[in-house]
Design a protein around this motif. Structure first.
Motif, PDB file in Angstrom:
ATOM      1  N   HIS A  65     -26.340 -24.470 -41.214  1.00 45.45           N
ATOM      2  CA  HIS A  65     -26.378 -25.285 -42.612  1.00 45.45           C
ATOM      3  C   HIS A  65     -25.702 -26.538 -42.286  1.00 45.45           C
ATOM      4  O   HIS A  65     -25.944 -26.586 -43.372  1.00 45.45           O
ATOM      5  CB  HIS A  65     -26.153 -23.972 -42.643  1.00 45.45           C
ATOM      6  N   ARG A  66     -25.137 -26.874 -41.967  1.00 45.85           N
ATOM      7  CA  ARG A  66     -24.175 -27.972 -41.972  1.00 45.85           C
ATOM      8  C   ARG A  66     -24.804 -29.007 -40.545  1.00 45.85           C
ATOM      9  O   ARG A  66     -24.318 -29.549 -40.117  1.00 45.85           O
ATOM     10  CB  ARG A  66     -23.114 -27.898 -41.495  1.00 45.85           C
ATOM     11  N   GLY A 114     -30.527 -22.397 -42.275  1.00 49.87           N
ATOM     12  CA  GLY A 114     -30.143 -21.271 -42.733  1.00 49.87           C
ATOM     13  C   GLY A 114     -29.444 -20.908 -42.025  1.00 49.87           C
ATOM     14  O   GLY A 114     -28.489 -18.821 -42.789  1.00 49.87           O
ATOM     15  N   ILE A 115     -30.523 -19.878 -41.035  1.00 53.92           N
ATOM     16  CA  ILE A 115     -29.415 -18.781 -40.833  1.00 53.92           C
ATOM     17  C   ILE A 115     -28.223 -19.496 -39.678  1.00 53.92           C
ATOM     18  O   ILE A 115     -28.824 -19.701 -38.988  1.00 53.92           O
ATOM     19  CB  ILE A 115     -30.582 -17.830 -40.164  1.00 53.92           C
ATOM     20  N   VAL A 116     -27.106 -18.416 -39.941  1.00 50.96           N
ATOM     21  CA  VAL A 116     -26.200 -18.153 -38.818  1.00 50.96           C
ATOM     22  C   VAL A 116     -25.930 -17.976 -37.480  1.00 50.96           C
ATOM     23  O   VAL A 116     -26.616 -16.387 -37.005  1.00 50.96           O
ATOM     24  CB  VAL A 116     -24.771 -18.153 -39.708  1.00 50.96           C
ATOM     25  N   GLY A 144     -21.171 -22.979 -35.293  1.00 48.41           N
ATOM     26  CA  GLY A 144     -19.935 -22.792 -36.083  1.00 48.41           C
ATOM     27  C   GLY A 144     -18.973 -21.888 -34.742  1.00 48.41           C
ATOM     28  O   GLY A 144     -19.368 -20.581 -34.234  1.00 48.41           O
ATOM     29  N   ASP A 145     -18.147 -21.585 -34.804  1.00 46.59           N
ATOM     30  CA  ASP A 145     -16.915 -20.492 -34.552  1.00 46.59           C
ATOM     31  C   ASP A 145     -17.161 -19.560 -35.211  1.00 46.59           C
ATOM     32  O   ASP A 145     -17.457 -18.254 -34.389  1.00 46.59           O
ATOM     33  CB  ASP A 145     -15.452 -20.956 -35.091  1.00 46.59           C
ATOM     34  N   GLY A 146     -17.591 -19.293 -35.957  1.00 47.31           N
ATOM     35  CA  GLY A 146     -18.173 -17.517 -36.831  1.00 47.31           C
ATOM     36  C   GLY A 146     -19.877 -17.835 -35.721  1.00 47.31           C
ATOM     37  O   GLY A 146     -19.950 -16.292 -35.436  1.00 47.31           O
ATOM     38  N   ALA A 147     -20.582 -18.471 -36.011  1.00 49.16           N
ATOM     39  CA  ALA A 147     -21.784 -18.290 -35.639  1.00 49.16           C
ATOM     40  C   ALA A 147     -21.139 -17.834 -33.999  1.00 49.16           C
ATOM     41  O   ALA A 147     -22.112 -16.596 -33.324  1.00 49.16           O
ATOM     42  CB  ALA A 147     -22.362 -19.536 -35.603  1.00 49.16           C
ATOM     43  N   GLN A 150     -21.756 -14.257 -33.625  1.00 53.95           N
ATOM     44  CA  GLN A 150     -23.370 -13.563 -33.366  1.00 53.95           C
ATOM     45  C   GLN A 150     -24.470 -12.942 -32.101  1.00 53.95           C
ATOM     46  O   GLN A 150     -24.220 -13.684 -30.876  1.00 53.95           O
ATOM     47  CB  GLN A 150     -24.892 -14.545 -34.046  1.00 53.95           C
ATOM     48  N   ASN A 174     -14.216 -25.509 -37.070  1.00 47.70           N
ATOM     49  CA  ASN A 174     -13.348 -25.672 -37.329  1.00 47.70           C
ATOM     50  C   ASN A 174     -12.447 -24.935 -38.453  1.00 47.70           C
ATOM     51  O   ASN A 174     -11.953 -24.946 -39.635  1.00 47.70           O
ATOM     52  CB  ASN A 174     -14.323 -26.688 -38.605  1.00 47.70           C
ATOM     53  N   TRP A 176     -12.710 -22.174 -39.964  1.00 53.75           N
ATOM     54  CA  TRP A 176     -12.964 -21.423 -41.006  1.00 53.75           C
ATOM     55  C   TRP A 176     -14.549 -21.324 -40.263  1.00 53.75           C
ATOM     56  O   TRP A 176     -15.154 -21.572 -40.229  1.00 53.75           O
ATOM     57  CB  TRP A 176     -12.955 -22.349 -42.013  1.00 53.75           C
ATOM     58  N   GLY A 177     -14.632 -20.208 -41.408  1.00 49.98           N
ATOM     59  CA  GLY A 177     -15.959 -19.195 -41.157  1.00 49.98           C
ATOM     60  C   GLY A 177     -16.466 -18.619 -42.817  1.00 49.98           C
ATOM     61  O   GLY A 177     -15.836 -18.013 -43.322  1.00 49.98           O
ATOM     62  N   GLU A 178     -16.694 -19.754 -43.653  1.00 53.49           N
ATOM     63  CA  GLU A 178     -17.196 -19.620 -44.634  1.00 53.49           C
ATOM     64  C   GLU A 178     -15.661 -19.498 -45.020  1.00 53.49           C
ATOM     65  O   GLU A 178     -14.667 -20.529 -45.577  1.00 53.49           O
ATOM     66  CB  GLU A 178     -17.526 -17.880 -45.623  1.00 53.49           C
ATOM     67  N   HIS A 243     -16.689 -25.150 -47.789  1.00 54.68           N
ATOM     68  CA  HIS A 243     -17.911 -24.735 -47.824  1.00 54.68           C
ATOM     69  C   HIS A 243     -18.719 -25.155 -47.381  1.00 54.68           C
ATOM     70  O   HIS A 243     -19.871 -25.506 -46.905  1.00 54.68           O
ATOM     71  CB  HIS A 243     -17.956 -23.088 -47.367  1.00 54.68           C
TER      72      HIS A 243
HETATM   73  C1  LIG Z   1     -27.067 -14.679 -39.934  1.00 50.15           C
HETATM   74  C2  LIG Z   1     -26.483 -14.812 -40.839  1.00 50.15           C
HETATM   75  N1  LIG Z   1     -25.068 -14.047 -41.889  1.00 50.15           N
HETATM   76  C3  LIG Z   1     -24.227 -15.165 -42.692  1.00 50.15           C
HETATM   77  C4  LIG Z   1     -24.761 -16.220 -43.283  1.00 50.15           C
HETATM   78  C5  LIG Z   1     -23.947 -16.166 -44.509  1.00 50.15           C
HETATM   79  N2  LIG Z   1     -23.070 -17.718 -44.267  1.00 50.15           N
HETATM   80  C6  LIG Z   1     -24.146 -19.261 -44.293  1.00 50.15           C
HETATM   81  S1  LIG Z   1     -22.927 -20.346 -43.662  1.00 50.15           S
HETATM   82  C7  LIG Z   1     -21.405 -18.914 -42.896  1.00 50.15           C
HETATM   83  C8  LIG Z   1     -20.292 -18.843 -42.325  1.00 50.15           C
HETATM   84  C9  LIG Z   1     -20.704 -20.299 -41.335  1.00 50.15           C
HETATM   85  O1  LIG Z   1     -19.298 -20.264 -40.211  1.00 50.15           O
HETATM   86  P1  LIG Z   1     -19.490 -21.327 -39.589  1.00 50.15           P
HETATM   87  O2  LIG Z   1     -20.597 -20.666 -38.410  1.00 50.15           O
HETATM   88  O3  LIG Z   1     -18.231 -20.976 -38.395  1.00 50.15           O
HETATM   89  O4  LIG Z   1     -20.204 -22.552 -39.824  1.00 50.15           O
HETATM   90  P2  LIG Z   1     -19.258 -23.883 -40.304  1.00 50.15           P
HETATM   91  O5  LIG Z   1     -19.528 -23.414 -42.294  1.00 50.15           O
HETATM   92  O6  LIG Z   1     -17.737 -22.925 -40.385  1.00 50.15           O
HETATM   93  O7  LIG Z   1     -19.542 -24.887 -39.932  1.00 50.15           O
HETATM   94  C10 LIG Z   1     -21.917 -17.593 -43.622  1.00 50.15           C
HETATM   95  C11 LIG Z   1     -21.130 -16.270 -42.889  1.00 50.15           C
HETATM   96  C12 LIG Z   1     -26.008 -16.715 -42.812  1.00 50.15           C
HETATM   97  N3  LIG Z   1     -26.313 -17.994 -44.011  1.00 50.15           N
HETATM   98  N4  LIG Z   1     -26.463 -15.926 -41.853  1.00 50.15           N
END
Ligand SMILES: Cc1ncc(C[n+]2csc(CCOP(=O)(O)OP(=O)(O)O)c2C)c(N)n1
Length: 326
Positions: A65-66, A114-116, A144-147, A150, A174, A176-178, A243
């Motif tokens: 998404h970034r 758009g899908i993490v 990202g770290d949040g991904a 998954q 980075n 942070w995840g959101e 974010h």
């Molecule tokens: C499957 C899914 N879950 C939740 C979201 C909502 N969402 C968008 S960005 C994000 C955070 C992602 O964090 P990270 O992967 O660390 O990437 P960063 O934004 O830090 O670059 C979330 C939870 C989404 N878009 N897709």
């Protein structure tokens, strides 16, 4: 391997283009000229520039998404990207994709997403294709770290390690995840540890330092091309802004952000090193700044002047027609 002068000049142009492109987007949103949801990459430029400096056109990249930075670093035309953000017919995806779904298959950009986590299996598929077709190419996933929480991340790494795919998994950690700090949702110290659990070559790079990212991703990509399998590369980095554009940033301290912005800006670190070591003259950097500024101003002009897509085209590319299937 040390980057040549040519690589350094391209890298600086890439990082400056990402920075200026997104600063322009923020300005356009603030002035009400541009709508939609925007996630900026400012602060993370050295990761995209460092990795993509090692890639060729027939290598494939899947983004997040970034994704503006990954698209620019993989060579997607900024005029087409700007027009895409304006939703205009001259956009790289004819105005259908917007910020989070820019793709350009000719440049090997499989798409922002758009899908993490969703880009990770796409890059794995590209790596599998490269291996089966013996193209010599690699598949690169940025995420990202949040991904890394998954399921798609874990399935992809397991498969890639087991089949020794020519893949590179680039985690942009980075912090942070959101609005959630990484340590709140990730129990391991470093995301790179997760690669080791799949017996995957795993590295950590300073994501603010082009030279470090370039060297470590270069090593990983060379291994992949030699058939030695995939790598997980964790790049420690930081997003300078929130974010998304409009984020009120109540969750993180100003001191934390200020420290990264004033001490670790990847463009400033790059400039200090290349001018200090006499690798590139400061006038060359300023010339690139001017050229990039002009190119982006021109891209905005073209995008604003272009018409919206014809409503009659609404169903194009939605269903496979006989014509498209041929
Ligand atoms: C499957 C899914 N879950 C939740 C979201 C909502 N969402 C968008 S960005 C994000 C955070 C992602 O964090 P990270 O992967 O660390 O990437 P960063 O934004 O830090 O670059 C979330 C939870 C989404 N878009 N897709």
């Amino acid at each position: 391997m040390e980057p040549t002068e040519e690589i350094l000049l391209v890298a600086y142009r890439t990082m400056r283009t990402i920075r200026s492109f997104e600063e322009k987007l923020v300005e356009l949103v603030t002035r009400g000229k541009l709508g939609g949801f925007l996630h900026t990459y400012i602060g993370e430029e050295a990761v995209a520039a460092g990795v993509c400096a090692n890639l060729k056109e027939n290598d494939h990249v899947a983004s997040t998404h970034r994704g503006h930075g990954h698209c620019i670093a993989k060579g997607v035309d900024v005029r087409g990207m700007m027009a895409e953000l304006f939703g205009s017919s001259s956009g790289i995806c004819r105005g259908r994709g917007g910020s989070m779904h820019i793709a350009d298959l000719e440049k090997g950009m499989l798409g922002a997403n758009g899908i993490v986590g969703a880009g990770i299996p796409l890059a794995t598929g590209a790596a599998l294709t490269a291996k089966l077709k013996k193209t010599g190419g690699v598949g690169v996933a940025f995420f990202g770290d949040g991904a890394s929480n998954q399921g798609a991340f874990h399935e992809s790494l397991n498969m890639a390690a087991n089949w020794k795919l020519p893949a590179l998994y680039v985690c942009e950690n980075n912090g942070w995840g959101e609005f959630t700090p990484t340590e709140f949702v990730v129990p391991v110290e470093d995301i790179a540890e997760r690669g080791r659990s799949y017996a995957m070559h795993s590295l950590i790079a300073d994501g603010m330092d082009f030279f470090d990212v370039y060297a470590k991703s270069g090593e990983a990509i060379a291994r992949a091309r030699r058939g030695e399998g995939p790598t997980l590369l964790e790049c420690k980095t930081y997003r300078f802004a929130g974010h998304y554009v409009g984020d009120t940033l109540v969750y993180r301290s100003k001191a934390e952000a200020d420290e990264w912005i004033t001490q670790r800006d990847p463009l400033r670190l790059f400039e200090t090193r290349v001018t200090g070591e006499g690798l590139i003259a400061v006038e060359d950097l300023r010339r690139i700044d001017r050229e990039v500024g002009e190119r982006i101003a021109e891209a905005v002009g073209v995008a604003e002047a272009a018409p919206f897509p014809d409503p009659g085209e609404l169903l194009r590319d939605v269903y496979v027609t006989e014509e498209a299937g041929r």
